[in-house]
Motif scaffolding. Sequence first.
Motif, PDB file in Angstrom:
ATOM      1  N   VAL A   1      28.363  43.431  15.248  1.00 33.97           N
ATOM      2  CA  VAL A   1      28.242  43.147  13.845  1.00 33.97           C
ATOM      3  C   VAL A   1      27.694  44.486  12.658  1.00 33.97           C
ATOM      4  O   VAL A   1      27.889  44.177  11.580  1.00 33.97           O
ATOM      5  N   GLU A   2      27.349  45.444  13.379  1.00 34.70           N
ATOM      6  CA  GLU A   2      26.893  46.601  12.481  1.00 34.70           C
ATOM      7  C   GLU A   2      28.448  47.175  11.834  1.00 34.70           C
ATOM      8  O   GLU A   2      28.185  47.764  10.828  1.00 34.70           O
ATOM      9  N   ASP A   3      29.174  47.074  12.712  1.00 42.02           N
ATOM     10  CA  ASP A   3      30.409  47.638  12.023  1.00 42.02           C
ATOM     11  C   ASP A   3      30.886  47.003  10.797  1.00 42.02           C
ATOM     12  O   ASP A   3      31.451  47.281  10.065  1.00 42.02           O
ATOM     13  N   TRP A   4      30.762  45.448  10.868  1.00 32.54           N
ATOM     14  CA  TRP A   4      31.220  44.712   9.848  1.00 32.54           C
ATOM     15  C   TRP A   4      30.310  44.941   8.770  1.00 32.54           C
ATOM     16  O   TRP A   4      30.649  45.097   7.447  1.00 32.54           O
ATOM     17  N   ALA A   5      28.964  45.383   8.907  1.00 35.53           N
ATOM     18  CA  ALA A   5      27.908  45.477   7.862  1.00 35.53           C
ATOM     19  C   ALA A   5      28.312  46.549   7.271  1.00 35.53           C
ATOM     20  O   ALA A   5      28.019  46.756   5.881  1.00 35.53           O
ATOM     21  N   LYS A   6      28.855  47.629   7.907  1.00 40.98           N
ATOM     22  CA  LYS A   6      29.129  49.084   7.192  1.00 40.98           C
ATOM     23  C   LYS A   6      30.287  48.738   6.234  1.00 40.98           C
ATOM     24  O   LYS A   6      30.208  49.310   4.922  1.00 40.98           O
ATOM     25  N   ASP A   7      31.167  47.937   6.960  1.00 36.56           N
ATOM     26  CA  ASP A   7      32.313  47.877   6.054  1.00 36.56           C
ATOM     27  C   ASP A   7      31.948  47.051   4.797  1.00 36.56           C
ATOM     28  O   ASP A   7      32.632  47.473   3.582  1.00 36.56           O
ATOM     29  N   TRP A   8      31.280  46.193   4.769  1.00 34.10           N
ATOM     30  CA  TRP A   8      30.852  45.188   3.635  1.00 34.10           C
ATOM     31  C   TRP A   8      30.094  46.052   2.693  1.00 34.10           C
ATOM     32  O   TRP A   8      30.172  45.955   1.482  1.00 34.10           O
ATOM     33  N   ARG A   9      29.044  46.959   3.204  1.00 34.96           N
ATOM     34  CA  ARG A   9      28.309  47.813   2.356  1.00 34.96           C
ATOM     35  C   ARG A   9      29.129  48.617   1.602  1.00 34.96           C
ATOM     36  O   ARG A   9      28.960  49.098   0.480  1.00 34.96           O
ATOM     37  N   ALA A  10      30.305  49.290   2.223  1.00 34.46           N
ATOM     38  CA  ALA A  10      31.123  50.297   1.825  1.00 34.46           C
ATOM     39  C   ALA A  10      31.923  49.519   0.570  1.00 34.46           C
ATOM     40  O   ALA A  10      32.114  50.203  -0.612  1.00 34.46           O
ATOM     41  N   ALA A  11      32.602  48.236   0.803  1.00 38.23           N
ATOM     42  CA  ALA A  11      33.101  47.745  -0.271  1.00 38.23           C
ATOM     43  C   ALA A  11      32.239  47.202  -1.317  1.00 38.23           C
ATOM     44  O   ALA A  11      32.567  47.338  -2.666  1.00 38.23           O
ATOM     45  N   VAL A  12      31.004  47.036  -1.300  1.00 39.56           N
ATOM     46  CA  VAL A  12      29.987  46.536  -2.282  1.00 39.56           C
ATOM     47  C   VAL A  12      29.885  47.803  -2.991  1.00 39.56           C
ATOM     48  O   VAL A  12      29.725  47.875  -4.188  1.00 39.56           O
ATOM     49  N   LEU A  13      29.694  49.032  -2.431  1.00 41.43           N
ATOM     50  CA  LEU A  13      29.124  50.090  -3.149  1.00 41.43           C
ATOM     51  C   LEU A  13      30.303  50.759  -3.864  1.00 41.43           C
ATOM     52  O   LEU A  13      30.078  51.537  -4.986  1.00 41.43           O
ATOM     53  N   GLU A  14      31.585  50.369  -3.628  1.00 41.57           N
ATOM     54  CA  GLU A  14      32.747  50.822  -4.325  1.00 41.57           C
ATOM     55  C   GLU A  14      32.957  49.966  -5.491  1.00 41.57           C
ATOM     56  O   GLU A  14      34.029  50.191  -6.535  1.00 41.57           O
ATOM     57  N   SER A  15      32.196  49.113  -5.917  1.00 42.24           N
ATOM     58  CA  SER A  15      32.310  48.198  -7.035  1.00 42.24           C
ATOM     59  C   SER A  15      31.935  48.992  -8.152  1.00 42.24           C
ATOM     60  O   SER A  15      30.937  49.935  -8.230  1.00 42.24           O
ATOM     61  N   PRO A  16      32.661  48.672  -9.281  1.00 42.24           N
ATOM     62  CA  PRO A  16      32.266  49.322 -10.429  1.00 42.24           C
ATOM     63  C   PRO A  16      30.986  49.042 -11.061  1.00 42.24           C
ATOM     64  O   PRO A  16      30.515  47.697 -10.988  1.00 42.24           O
ATOM     65  N   ALA A  17      30.287  50.082 -11.523  1.00 45.94           N
ATOM     66  CA  ALA A  17      28.978  49.806 -12.179  1.00 45.94           C
ATOM     67  C   ALA A  17      29.032  50.116 -13.798  1.00 45.94           C
ATOM     68  O   ALA A  17      29.407  51.507 -13.771  1.00 45.94           O
ATOM     69  N   GLU A  18      28.609  49.483 -14.706  1.00 44.66           N
ATOM     70  CA  GLU A  18      28.410  49.739 -15.851  1.00 44.66           C
ATOM     71  C   GLU A  18      27.228  49.777 -16.440  1.00 44.66           C
ATOM     72  O   GLU A  18      26.441  48.794 -16.387  1.00 44.66           O
ATOM     73  N   LEU A  19      27.004  51.112 -17.046  1.00 46.97           N
ATOM     74  CA  LEU A  19      25.624  51.495 -17.486  1.00 46.97           C
ATOM     75  C   LEU A  19      25.703  52.060 -19.051  1.00 46.97           C
ATOM     76  O   LEU A  19      26.600  52.347 -19.184  1.00 46.97           O
ATOM     77  N   GLU A  20      24.421  51.721 -19.569  1.00 44.16           N
ATOM     78  CA  GLU A  20      24.439  52.079 -20.953  1.00 44.16           C
ATOM     79  C   GLU A  20      23.226  53.107 -20.987  1.00 44.16           C
ATOM     80  O   GLU A  20      22.111  52.919 -20.234  1.00 44.16           O
ATOM     81  N   ALA A  21      23.342  54.093 -21.828  1.00 45.22           N
ATOM     82  CA  ALA A  21      22.307  55.175 -22.059  1.00 45.22           C
ATOM     83  C   ALA A  21      21.842  54.650 -23.648  1.00 45.22           C
ATOM     84  O   ALA A  21      22.559  55.014 -24.505  1.00 45.22           O
ATOM     85  N   VAL A  22      20.604  54.376 -23.542  1.00 47.50           N
ATOM     86  CA  VAL A  22      19.868  54.122 -24.886  1.00 47.50           C
ATOM     87  C   VAL A  22      19.220  55.350 -25.226  1.00 47.50           C
ATOM     88  O   VAL A  22      18.128  55.613 -24.476  1.00 47.50           O
ATOM     89  N   LEU A  23      19.221  55.835 -26.493  1.00 51.59           N
ATOM     90  CA  LEU A  23      18.375  57.047 -27.138  1.00 51.59           C
ATOM     91  C   LEU A  23      16.998  56.617 -27.341  1.00 51.59           C
ATOM     92  O   LEU A  23      15.939  56.945 -26.983  1.00 51.59           O
ATOM     93  N   CYS A  24      17.110  55.258 -28.088  1.00 48.46           N
ATOM     94  CA  CYS A  24      15.680  54.794 -28.436  1.00 48.46           C
ATOM     95  C   CYS A  24      15.849  53.478 -29.186  1.00 48.46           C
ATOM     96  O   CYS A  24      17.115  53.029 -29.431  1.00 48.46           O
ATOM     97  N   LYS A  25      14.850  52.427 -29.073  1.00 49.22           N
ATOM     98  CA  LYS A  25      14.964  51.282 -29.676  1.00 49.22           C
ATOM     99  C   LYS A  25      13.925  51.131 -30.889  1.00 49.22           C
ATOM    100  O   LYS A  25      12.829  51.634 -30.819  1.00 49.22           O
ATOM    101  N   LEU A  26      14.691  50.787 -31.956  1.00 47.63           N
ATOM    102  CA  LEU A  26      13.883  50.632 -33.195  1.00 47.63           C
ATOM    103  C   LEU A  26      13.559  49.168 -33.719  1.00 47.63           C
ATOM    104  O   LEU A  26      14.217  48.455 -33.389  1.00 47.63           O
ATOM    105  N   GLU A  27      12.456  48.843 -34.163  1.00 42.20           N
ATOM    106  CA  GLU A  27      12.167  47.794 -34.638  1.00 42.20           C
ATOM    107  C   GLU A  27      12.211  47.736 -36.170  1.00 42.20           C
ATOM    108  O   GLU A  27      11.410  48.529 -36.736  1.00 42.20           O
ATOM    109  N   LEU A  28      13.140  46.753 -36.696  1.00 40.54           N
ATOM    110  CA  LEU A  28      13.147  46.967 -38.135  1.00 40.54           C
ATOM    111  C   LEU A  28      13.598  45.623 -38.592  1.00 40.54           C
ATOM    112  O   LEU A  28      13.622  44.478 -37.946  1.00 40.54           O
TER     113      LEU A  28
END
Length: 334
Positions: A214-241
């Motif tokens: 079971v540990e081998d399957w868990a490792k493979d599953w975790r590796a597949a999940v960690l290879e999924s694309p992650a989209e992040l945004e960098a926010v300089l600041c937020k303004l209230e207008l």
Amino acid sequence: MSNPDQTSLLRRKMETTPAPAAGSMAVSLETGCVKAMARAGFIAAGVKVSDQVVTVTEVSGGLELGDIMGEAGLVIPCPAPDESEGYLALSGGGLTALVEKTTTGKISEGEGEPRAASTIDRLLCHGFLERFLEAWRELMEDSSHEGWLEGYAPADRMIAPEVLGMSVVDVPYRIHTIQAKFDGGRDVTFWAALPQTRPQAAGAAEPQDTGRAVEDWAKDWRAAVLESPAELEAVLCKLELTLDEVRRWAPGDHVPIPSSALSTVTIGRRNGPCVATARLGQARGVRALRLNEISSQRAPQATARKETPPEALAHNPQGFEDRPGLAAPSDPAT
């Protein structure tokens, strides 16, 4: 002998004639296709199908299928539950002949005027196509072709013949082309195209090695999940207008931001949690972010030491420096 007497005599002969032994009346796939067309024509429209000649062609994909069936007057997809999809088609002469026979009881002389098939045409021809597939399957029962024909049924839609090659599923097909006559006068071409192979049924695959831990399957599953694309945004600041302030914006206007924004850039998913904080600057001639603090959501071994912006800048890794044009905040200690 009267007609009722003839019918009774034929019935008695059929009842007393022994059934043929299994396999003694084997029907080939091509013969079954021809007989199925004759049955379908008679049952669905009362058409007598004669002078049938069948040819079988195997093609490697949809474009070749379109070349062969592109002159058809009516093309109907025939999906199956296992997501295979075949196609039945009638020439323009066959289409008009079935419509005429169904609506008026007779087929006019000549070839019939070619025209684009309508929804009414599809409905009038649906019974013929449905009976054809049913008859072909019945004739192939207990043969090696039974599974190949299983499950196909005419759909409630058409495909334009001129775009057939680009619309069908691009897999190898086996095409049965039948040249025949309807009621002895109208020349007809009928095509039946089905994928050469069917998808393997669920559970029919060879059993895989189940001895893995079971540990081998868990490792493979975790590796597949960690290879999924992650989209992040960098926010300089937020303004209230106010909406009125934003409405008055024009190209060239300056939008003031707090001086602390340089060292409090947040990185994360839109409308999601913050993954890290960073400072805006440049490295090796391009804009860059230097990470200051990693969120506790990350694994402990990946957590960086928390540093204040002045201390982080003192390290200056890989030539990192403040973004040009923006003054660095003064060191409170000086």
